[in-house]
Design a protein around this motif. Structure first.
Motif, PDB file in Angstrom:
ATOM      1  N   GLY A 159       0.813  -1.208   0.000  1.00  0.00           N
ATOM      2  CA  GLY A 159       0.000   0.000   0.000  1.00  0.00           C
ATOM      3  C   GLY A 159       0.850   1.263   0.000  1.00  0.00           C
ATOM      4  N   SER A 160       1.960   1.240   0.742  1.00  0.00           N
ATOM      5  CA  SER A 160       2.856   2.395   0.763  1.00  0.00           C
ATOM      6  C   SER A 160       3.469   2.631  -0.604  1.00  0.00           C
ATOM      7  N   ILE A 161       3.871   1.546  -1.265  1.00  0.00           N
ATOM      8  CA  ILE A 161       4.454   1.678  -2.603  1.00  0.00           C
ATOM      9  C   ILE A 161       3.417   2.203  -3.597  1.00  0.00           C
ATOM     10  N   LEU A 162       2.167   1.716  -3.479  1.00  0.00           N
ATOM     11  CA  LEU A 162       1.116   2.189  -4.373  1.00  0.00           C
ATOM     12  C   LEU A 162       0.823   3.668  -4.154  1.00  0.00           C
ATOM     13  N   LEU A 163       0.756   4.087  -2.876  1.00  0.00           N
ATOM     14  CA  LEU A 163       0.542   5.507  -2.592  1.00  0.00           C
ATOM     15  C   LEU A 163       1.688   6.351  -3.113  1.00  0.00           C
TER      16      LEU A 163
END
Length: 339
Positions: free
Chosen positions: A146-150
């Motif tokens: 999720g952090s990478i996607l954000l």
């Protein structure tokens, strides 16, 4: 009012000193972060399970390798290609934008690390917080994804805005004849993109502050309990608290220093055109990731053990070489025995 005189040219000695310092910072940054990456990636090659913290360190060290490369390119561009009469060439803006994006991804990954420390070390009494801590420990891979996607969303927004503004600036420069007006448009466009990219760093920074604050509160509560029970000072929970806080507080200090250096470099570049000041800011920004990587190595048991193994191997190799030079007959005897 305090003003800086423009420094359009820099002496040859200053350029050599800055280049030497940049090469040293680049070498230290590459060695420390490559060491963290290789040690953890070697476990992946051997198909050994990685802990959650090792997984975060693997991703963080990879991003910081890219970050050091960008900062070194920035230094080279500043020395050899940057003309302060045109302080915002398209290549220079692209390097700075990529640096801000990599810095934002690094902040997200460190926030994941702080949340993991908080979930493992802090003893929560509230049921909701216990559930959140358990979810973070079990779903760290999803949290990383999720952090990478954000970060990717913020990257797309920043790059889209940057290229759109660059195209608008280029069109305005072609259609207009007022050079000073075109320079002002370029400066405003770059400053807006700089602010937009930094806005994306606010959510992970707030999460980082909250998790670090919970660790500090937990450490204070734990120390009060230890004093009341007169327990041994070498308590494993206390040591875990202190190690985690050293990693997080050092990152906070390095991040604030790096952000302030980047913020100061903008008026130095755009308003005062002071090349020496920009060089100092770039040097400070490059030193921060290296310093935090060294603290990560010193506070991680697996990394410290790997470092001791490498140092002992190097020491044995140097000792054998020294003995062979001191007594050639011993070296010949060893070669005969080995053959």
């Amino acid at each position: 009012m305090w003003t800086l005189t423009p420094s359009l040219t820099v002496s040859y000695e200053a350029k050599v000193a800055f280049l030497s310092f940049s090469i040293l910072e680049f070498a230290v940054g590459i060695l420390t972060n490559a060491f963290i990456f290789v040690v953890n990636f070697w476990d992946v090659v051997k198909r050994q399970p990685l802990s959650n913290s090792d997984l975060v360190l693997l991703c963080l060290s990879f991003i910081r390798l890219f970050l050091h490369g960008l900062l070194f390119l920035d230094a080279i561009h500043l020395i050899y290609f940057q003309k302060m009469k045109d302080p915002l060439s398209h290549n220079y803006q692209a390097i700075i934008m990529l640096w801000m994006i990599a810095q934002q991804i690094s902040l997200w990954l460190t926030t994941c690390l702080s949340l993991l420390y908080c979930a493992k070390i802090v003893r929560f009494s509230h049921t909701f917080l216990l559930c959140v801590a358990s979810w973070i420990s079990r779903k760290l891979s999803h949290l990383l994804l999720g952090s990478i996607l954000l970060s990717c969303v913020c990257t797309v927004v920043c790059l889209w805005d940057f290229f759109n503004r660059s195209r608008f600036t280029f069109t305005a420069m072609l259609s207009g004849n007022n050079t000073e007006f075109n320079v002002q448009i370029t400066k405003l466009s770059f400053f807006y993109s700089f602010l937009l990219c930094n806005v994306g760093s606010i959510p992970p920074f707030l999460l980082f502050l909250v998790s670090s604050g919970l660790l500090i509160i937990s450490l204070g509560s734990h120390m009060r309990t230890m004093r009341a029970q007169t327990r041994d000072s070498r308590d494993p929970s206390l040591e875990a608290h202190i190690k985690a806080l050293i990693v997080l507080v050092s990152f906070l200090c390095f991040s604030v220093v790096s952000f302030c250096a980047a913020l100061v470099s903008v008026p130095l570049l755009l308003l005062w055109q002071n090349k020496v000041g920009v060089m100092v800011c770039i040097g400070v920004m490059a030193a921060c990731p290296s310093g935090h990587a060294a603290i990560l190595i010193s506070g991680n048991t697996k990394l410290r053990r790997a470092e001791e193994m490498i140092l002992s191997w190097v020491h044995r190799g140097l000792k054998v070489r020294t003995d062979s030079k001191a007594d050639p007959r011993t070296a010949t005897g060893h070669e005969m025995c080995s053959s």
